[in-house]
Enzyme design. Structure first.
Site, PDB file in Angstrom:
ATOM      1  N   LYS A   1       0.758  12.429   0.984  1.00 49.00           N
ATOM      2  CA  LYS A   1       0.214  11.093   0.707  1.00 49.00           C
ATOM      3  C   LYS A   1       0.350  10.245   1.970  1.00 49.00           C
ATOM      4  O   LYS A   1       1.320  10.389   2.730  1.00 49.00           O
ATOM      5  CB  LYS A   1       1.034  10.493  -0.429  1.00 49.00           C
ATOM      6  CG  LYS A   1       0.565   9.163  -0.996  1.00 49.00           C
ATOM      7  CD  LYS A   1       1.496   8.819  -2.174  1.00 49.00           C
ATOM      8  CE  LYS A   1       1.092   7.500  -2.825  1.00 49.00           C
ATOM      9  NZ  LYS A   1       2.008   7.177  -3.938  1.00 49.00           N
TER      10      LYS A   1
ATOM     11  N   SER B   1      -0.461   5.742  -7.995  1.00 50.42           N
ATOM     12  CA  SER B   1      -1.071   5.496  -6.704  1.00 50.42           C
ATOM     13  C   SER B   1      -1.323   6.768  -5.894  1.00 50.42           C
ATOM     14  O   SER B   1      -2.012   6.701  -4.880  1.00 50.42           O
ATOM     15  CB  SER B   1      -0.203   4.542  -5.886  1.00 50.42           C
ATOM     16  OG  SER B   1       1.070   5.080  -5.707  1.00 50.42           O
TER      17      SER B   1
ATOM     18  N   SER C   1       3.704   6.865 -10.102  1.00 54.01           N
ATOM     19  CA  SER C   1       2.616   7.219  -9.185  1.00 54.01           C
ATOM     20  C   SER C   1       2.413   8.673  -8.848  1.00 54.01           C
ATOM     21  O   SER C   1       1.450   8.999  -8.159  1.00 54.01           O
ATOM     22  CB  SER C   1       2.787   6.426  -7.890  1.00 54.01           C
ATOM     23  OG  SER C   1       2.537   5.060  -8.147  1.00 54.01           O
TER      24      SER C   1
END
Lengths: 486, 481
Positions: free
Chosen positions: B75, B150, B174
């Site tokens: 990420k 997220s 997330s």
């Protein structure tokens, strides 16, 4: 100074940089005067994803300082974030200890010599000591009408301890004595360089006035930017006068932060929005609570050297010095060591050695602006000088000529005395004959003496001294002349 | 060879048998990403593709290492030296990281090869990957739908066969929620299990890096590759890391027999979508059949989870994001004429709406006069929430919950209503508050064909048994491993 209707109440906040090898939360090395931004890691620069790791040496030194200031060492303390925006603050928050500091409830005894109040001692309470990180430095410059500022983060992250006094300081002289004593204690323990010019020791003051005898504290102002002891004194004296004038005219003191203007010797209002800061303190989530066991504290206590007060008391007890003299020696640890070395070399006259150091030696150090470490005369040499006087080998007057020679050449006093033939003439017969000669050669003066003018005795002494080039044993001369003159 | 059909575990077996090379696997996924990026409805899962970074490390991979050269996406809020890290934000445009974080160092030491950075809600603030300044990511199951957030890009990449393995971060759900939305597995480890050094902080006391992959077994392998103490993270635990992979070998039914699984009544109310309840019922049936005992339990402070989370997370974020001030790195507004403008303009231009919203909220709850009523209160409530979990986890081995109250929604459907968005985190945030680990496992689809996941929770540092319990379902029902 203040009108006699006011009580002055002062509290001091002293910041001292700890002389650890690396910073408080990063492994960057601490430094002073290095090329900008060469002693930083991404953590020091506030890069994203970096995390603080507590420097154990800093914790150790903070505890040493706390113990030296008679504080209680808290078994659990915490770090907090203090949030504000400024270019010298890389994370836009400072990691400090707000709610739970490492030390609380300490005290410091100080001696004051006040021309009005005389010499006295008092104890000032220490509210707390906590650990926090220092900010970076800003430099302002620019050219061609464009103002520029530069950020140097070498200093950012350096460990500091903040020592907060109780508002128990009641005059500028007490404030100076307190700061000097804090400095001495920290130097003794060896946790900080305490160099006010370099900024490793800084002081802010809170000051308010109240009607004499009142128990309600007045509004206080905070004064920053006092970088010398004299500056501290001047700032407080000015502020006392200013506040007294305002209050006497019926005005109110505004709680604000003032800067000391060293050039003008006055305090000035900062008048900026930075004063309205809400720091939004909250516990630092990246660091677990700091836990110290009783045993760890005891171990650290055992590492403390003899502190100034203990040394002072020992000097008074073992060497018979006055409290004031002991204080002067003890105020500078190297000076106190120098004194002890000298006494060890010649134990018979500790008071006289003290006298030489606090007057003649101190004068030279001051004149040459050097420290005792840089002084050309070794402690053993001073001891020898005092010994030569005490044993009557040279007179006190001759000694005052020998001393500058010692300073200039670094030679031992015996060597100088021998080279210059300065030894006191001890020969009774010789002195007696010279005395008789002087008395015989000045019948008018003898007559004056005998008719009641005792002051003229010095004339005869002077005559003998001149004949002997000042090397006659003064005591012997006095004895003989007294007998001769009746 | 179509590596997309493989699981991470199968790919590893192939690598070790030398059926194919790391270079071949890498080339496959790079070309899949490039092909997807050309589509007008691209998944937009990857912000930065760096095959050269992976190739540069390929030669030094030990074939006997845990990951043996397997390519992994990370990420875009994790620092890799020399690579950009944007956190999905304009404010870090052009920023290149000066160091590699602890978890990623471990990943690489264990043979993982980082080849790209995935899309995310800006600064990890979001549940739909719609707040990214790089555009929304899409759900590969149906590209009109959100992939969750997220870590939306990471989940979409795995589900969309652009990767076999990805690392996400979880502050309030997330990792788990996007895994559920995309039909893959996502694990949030115990707080402190994986190093946060190098993870751009959002909620410092809540954040954890964790694996996203197709199967539970895959996530176990990835967790083993990144877990462990890092002295550069003072909140990281020095507890020994069990062999999560080895323990999956134990027979599932023997493991599950007699285990107690708690069903918190506060999580199974009428607010839960019927479709999701139906799928959860089948999960419950499965575990019952394996000999586990279902125990009704209560987490009484559940209703305070969202409030508590949004106070603490935003408070910490308001401080963590203050360093993005245009002074030392990142974006500085070109029109700033003095210091004040550097601050105001850089941050106004650089941050998106949701980030600004949360910074304001966090600043407010910490401010003088409000600290006690909000932040301090939330910290106390947090302790009670944690106590609730501790108490229940003494009675039962695991807690079983839904992942989301509602089915996956379409892109744009909830983005105008931040509160509604926040409320969808209801099943996830409490785990971050309590610090306990949780895993999201796919358990079917809703009437629109969108994935549904369930969440399994265990006690602190009990990832080993959590993975075993999750693997039992995954292996049997999802035919994974």
């Amino acid at each position: 100074m203040a009108s006699k209707d006011w009580d002055v109440v002062i509290g001091l906040e002293v910041h001292a940089q700890l002389n650890t090898r690396t910073k408080l939360f990063s492994h960057a090395e601490t430094s002073f005067g290095a090329e900008a931004n060469t002693h930083t890691t991404p953590l020091c620069q506030g890069h994203p994803g970096t995390l603080p790791v507590l420097n154990k040496e800093a914790l150790h030194k903070a505890i040493q300082a706390g113990l030296a200031l008679s504080c209680q060492i808290n078994e659990v303390s915490r770090f907090d974030r203090k949030n504000y925006f400024y270019p010298d603050l890389p994370k836009a928050y400072q990691i400090t200890q707000y709610q739970h500091p490492i030390c609380s409830k300490g005290s410091l005894s100080i001696s004051i010599k006040d021309p009005k109040a005389g010499e006295y001692e008092k104890t000032v309470g220490i509210t707390r000591i906590h650990i926090e990180e220092d900010a970076g430095k800003l430099m302002h410059g620019g050219s061609a009408g464009i103002a520029e500022s530069y950020v140097d983060l070498n200093r950012a992250g350096t460990p500091l301890i903040e020592i907060v006094s109780e508002p128990e300081i009641y005059s500028p002289l007490e404030a100076v004595a307190y700061l000097q004593k804090i400095r001495a204690v920290l130097l003794y323990v060896g946790v900080s360089d305490c160099n006010m010019e370099e900024g490793s020791l800084r002081c802010d003051a809170n000051i308010s006035l109240k009607p004499k005898g009142s128990t309600t504290l007045g509004n206080r102002t905070e004064i920053k930017n006092m970088n010398t002891f004299k500056g501290l004194q001047a700032a407080l004296e000015y502020e006392i006068k200013r506040q007294a004038e305002v209050l006497e005219e019926g005005g109110k003191i505004v709680t604000e932060t003032l800067l000391f203007d060293a050039a003008e010797r006055k305090t000035r209002s900062m008048r900026s929005k930075e004063e309205a800061h809400d720091y939004r303190y909250f516990p630092e989530p990246d660091l677990p609570p700091v836990r110290v066991t009783k045993k760890e504290v005891a171990d650290i206590l055992a590492t403390l050297p003899e502190l100034p007060d203990a040394k002072k008391n020992r000097f008074v007890k073992d060497f018979g010095l006055s409290v004031y003299d002991a204080d002067v020696l003890v105020a500078d640890k190297p000076l106190a060591s120098y004194y002890e070395k000298a006494v060890a070399a010649y134990p018979a006259e500790p008071k006289k050695i003290c006298n030489w150091i606090t007057t003649e030696v101190a004068a030279i150090l001051n004149e040459k602006q050097i420290s005792i470490a840089e002084f050309s005369v070794k402690a053993e040499a001073m001891a020898s000088l005092v010994q030569l006087i005490a044993e009557g080998t040279i007179s006190g007057k001759i000694a005052k000529d020998v001393f500058p020679e010692m300073v200039a050449s670094g030679k031992m006093p015996e060597q100088i005395v021998n080279e210059k033939g300065l030894k006191v003439v001890q020969d009774d017969g010789l002195i007696r004959s010279i005395c008789e000669k002087i008395v015989a050669g000045n019948p008018d003066s003898v007559a004056k003496y005998k008719s009641g003018n005792k002051n003229i005795f010095g004339f005869f002494v002077g005559g003998v001294m001149k004949e002997t080039k000042g090397q006659a044993n003064p005591k012997l001369v006095n004895e003989i002349l007294t007998k001769l003159l009746g | 060879m179509d590596f997309s059909k493989l699981t991470l575990a199968a790919a590893l077996r192939g690598l070790k048998k030398k059926d194919f090379t790391p270079g071949e696997i890498l080339a496959h996924f790079v070309s899949r990403i490039e092909a997807d990026q050309k589509r007008p409805d691209s998944l937009n899962a990857v912000i930065g593709l760096h095959p050269e970074t992976a190739r540069a490390k390929m030669a030094s991979v030990r074939p006997d290492s845990l990951l043996a050269g397997l390519p992994v996406l990370v990420k875009d809020n994790m620092n890799v030296e020399g690579l950009p890290v944007t956190c999905g934000s304009k404010i870090l445009e052009g920023y290149v990281s000066p160091y590699t974080g602890g978890a990623l160092e471990r990943l690489v030491e264990n043979g993982g090869l980082i080849y790209g950075r995935t899309n995310m809600d800006e600064f990890a603030m979001g549940s739909s990957n719609e707040t990214s300044s790089y555009g929304p990511a899409r759900n590969p199951v149906n590209r009109d739908y959100i992939p969750g957030g997220s870590s939306g890009g990471a989940a979409a990449a795995v589900a969309g066969d652009l990767a076999l393995a990805a690392l996400g971060s979880d502050t309030g759900g997330s990792i788990r929620q996007p895994a559920a939305c995309c039909g893959v597995v996502g694990l949030k480890p115990t707080y402190g299990r994986v190093s946060r050094y190098g993870l751009v902080a959002f909620g410092s006391s809540l954040d954890q890096i964790g694996p996203i992959a197709k199967t539970v077994e895959d996530t176990a392998i990835l967790l083993k590759a990144i877990a462990g103490h890092d002295k550069r993270d003072s909140t990281s635990s020095d507890r020994a890391v069990p062999d999560y992979v080895q323990s999956l070998q134990a027979p599932a039914s023997a493991f599950l027999k007699g285990k107690k699984i708690g069903l918190p009544k506060e999580y199974f109310t009428k607010d839960l979508s019927q479709e999701i309840q139906k799928r959860l019922d089948t999960v419950i049936d499965f575990y019952k059949k394996q000999g586990a005992e279902m125990i009704p339990v209560s987490l009484p402070t559940s209703e305070y989870g969202i409030g508590c989370y949004y106070i603490i997370a935003t408070a910490e974020a308001s401080a963590n994001l203050a360093r993005f001030d245009g002074i030392r790195y990142g974006r500085r507004s070109k029109s700033a004429k003095d210091l004040k403008e550097v601050y105001f303009k850089s941050r106004s231009e650089g941050f998106g709406l949701e980030v600004k919203r949360r910074i304001l909220l966090g600043t407010y709850v910490l401010s003088s006069g409000y600290y006690d009523a909000y932040y301090l209160k939330a910290m106390k409530v947090r302790r009670v929430i944690k106590n609730d979990f501790d108490a229940v986890l003494k009675q039962v081995d695991f807690i079983l919950t839904p992942m989301m109250p509602d089915p996956v929604f379409k892109i744009g459907e909830k983005s105008a209503d931040p509160i509604k968005m926040y409320l969808s985190d209801i099943y996830t945030v409490s785990l971050n508050l309590a610090g306990v680990p949780g895993i999201s496992v796919p358990c079917g689809k809703d009437s629109k064909g969108m994935p549904i996941g369930f969440q399994l929770v265990a006690g602190h540092f009990e990832e080993e048994k959590l993975l075993q319990a999750a693997h039992a379902y995954d292996k049997e029902v999802n035919a994974h491993g």
